[in-house]
Design a protein around this motif. Structure first.
Motif, mmCIF file in Angstrom:
data_model
loop_
_atom_site.group_PDB
_atom_site.id
_atom_site.type_symbol
_atom_site.label_atom_id
_atom_site.label_comp_id
_atom_site.label_asym_id
_atom_site.label_seq_id
_atom_site.Cartn_x
_atom_site.Cartn_y
_atom_site.Cartn_z
ATOM 1 N N THR A 116 -10.013 0.893 -0.862
ATOM 2 C CA THR A 116 -9.155 -0.102 -0.232
ATOM 3 C C THR A 116 -7.711 0.351 -0.051
ATOM 4 O O THR A 116 -6.944 -0.334 0.586
ATOM 5 C CB THR A 116 -9.118 -1.389 -1.076
ATOM 6 N N LYS A 117 -7.315 1.435 -0.647
ATOM 7 C CA LYS A 117 -5.937 1.923 -0.682
ATOM 8 C C LYS A 117 -5.051 1.080 -1.590
ATOM 9 O O LYS A 117 -3.851 1.254 -1.596
ATOM 10 C CB LYS A 117 -5.325 2.013 0.720
ATOM 11 N N GLY A 118 -5.616 0.137 -2.334
ATOM 12 C CA GLY A 118 -4.875 -0.605 -3.347
ATOM 13 C C GLY A 118 -4.250 -1.905 -2.856
ATOM 14 O O GLY A 118 -4.178 -2.191 -1.666
ATOM 15 N N TRP A 119 -3.811 -2.695 -3.863
ATOM 16 C CA TRP A 119 -3.233 -4.014 -3.591
ATOM 17 C C TRP A 119 -1.972 -3.941 -2.743
ATOM 18 O O TRP A 119 -1.768 -4.770 -1.869
ATOM 19 C CB TRP A 119 -2.924 -4.734 -4.903
ATOM 20 N N ARG A 120 -1.082 -2.976 -3.025
ATOM 21 C CA ARG A 120 0.160 -2.895 -2.246
ATOM 22 C C ARG A 120 -0.129 -2.780 -0.762
ATOM 23 O O ARG A 120 0.493 -3.452 0.061
ATOM 24 C CB ARG A 120 1.029 -1.728 -2.716
ATOM 25 N N HIS A 121 -1.089 -1.944 -0.412
ATOM 26 C CA HIS A 121 -1.473 -1.757 0.985
ATOM 27 C C HIS A 121 -2.079 -3.043 1.569
ATOM 28 O O HIS A 121 -1.759 -3.440 2.694
ATOM 29 C CB HIS A 121 -2.470 -0.602 1.092
ATOM 30 N N ILE A 122 -2.944 -3.707 0.796
ATOM 31 C CA ILE A 122 -3.580 -4.948 1.254
ATOM 32 C C ILE A 122 -2.542 -6.031 1.494
ATOM 33 O O ILE A 122 -2.522 -6.688 2.540
ATOM 34 C CB ILE A 122 -4.633 -5.422 0.231
ATOM 35 N N ILE A 123 -1.641 -6.228 0.525
ATOM 36 C CA ILE A 123 -0.624 -7.278 0.650
ATOM 37 C C ILE A 123 0.307 -6.998 1.819
ATOM 38 O O ILE A 123 0.632 -7.898 2.598
ATOM 39 C CB ILE A 123 0.152 -7.445 -0.676
ATOM 40 N N GLU A 124 0.719 -5.751 1.975
ATOM 41 C CA GLU A 124 1.587 -5.404 3.100
ATOM 42 C C GLU A 124 0.907 -5.711 4.432
ATOM 43 O O GLU A 124 1.508 -6.281 5.331
ATOM 44 C CB GLU A 124 1.966 -3.928 3.040
ATOM 45 N N GLY A 125 -0.359 -5.362 4.553
ATOM 46 C CA GLY A 125 -1.079 -5.623 5.793
ATOM 47 C C GLY A 125 -1.233 -7.099 6.090
ATOM 48 O O GLY A 125 -1.111 -7.534 7.240
ATOM 49 N N LEU A 126 -1.478 -7.897 5.039
ATOM 50 C CA LEU A 126 -1.643 -9.335 5.238
ATOM 51 C C LEU A 126 -0.332 -10.026 5.572
ATOM 52 O O LEU A 126 -0.292 -10.910 6.424
ATOM 53 C CB LEU A 126 -2.257 -9.974 3.989
ATOM 54 N N THR A 127 0.737 -9.647 4.898
ATOM 55 C CA THR A 127 2.004 -10.356 5.093
ATOM 56 C C THR A 127 2.745 -9.910 6.348
ATOM 57 O O THR A 127 3.637 -10.618 6.810
ATOM 58 C CB THR A 127 2.921 -10.205 3.858
#
Length: 156
Positions: A116-127
């Motif tokens: 997934t490339k990690g939470w930081r990447h996921i949160i950045e993409g969502l926000t």
């Protein structure tokens, strides 16, 4: 150590499994776990039933409830504070998952979070994504029936 995800308030059967309410606030979870500790389908969940013991179940889905209509992306989650919905695999129905059941991610289970490339990447993409927030109920008619807008493309 296992990771606490949520305490069941309600559940309903979907094509993705037994979807559980409430959602999990991603920023809050990401602050408690390692950046790469992202639950993915197939990970093992621990279900702590009130006064009944512990059961295991596979994670069927964990993601933002969203759908696409043309070039537009819609979500019921607040994009500035995203929540993921959790679906449990197996044949359990809502009658098998009592209110008050705690759901934990078993950290002994192999995780595919590295994909997934990690939470930081996921949160950045969502926000930062071009989301249109659709509050719950806004895609229902006066009788409370889902209008189906975008339902064929829901990632759910």
């Amino acid at each position: 150590m296992s990771y606490y995800l949520l305490t069941v308030e309600s559940s309903h059967r979907t094509g993705f499994g037994l979807q559980v309410e409430p959602g999990v606030r991603i920023r809050e979870l990401a602050a408690r776990v390692g950046d790469m500790d992202v639950p993915v389908p197939g990970d093992r969940l621990l279900l702590l039933f009130p006064e009944e013991g512990v059961w295991q179940a596979p994670l069927a889905g964990f993601g933002i409830e969203a759908w696409r209509d043309g070039d537009l992306l819609y979500t019921r989650s607040d994009p500035s504070d995203p929540e993921f919905v959790l679906a449990i695999g197996g044949n359990r129905g809502p009658e098998d998952l009592p209110v008050g059941t705690q759901i934990w991610l078993d950290d002994r289970a192999p995780t595919g979070g590295h994909r997934t490339k990690g939470w930081r990447h996921i949160i950045e993409g969502l926000t930062t994504g071009p989301w249109i927030h659709v509050p719950p109920g806004d895609d229902e008619d006066a009788a409370g029936q889902d209008t189906g807008r975008g339902s064929a493309d829901r990632d759910g």
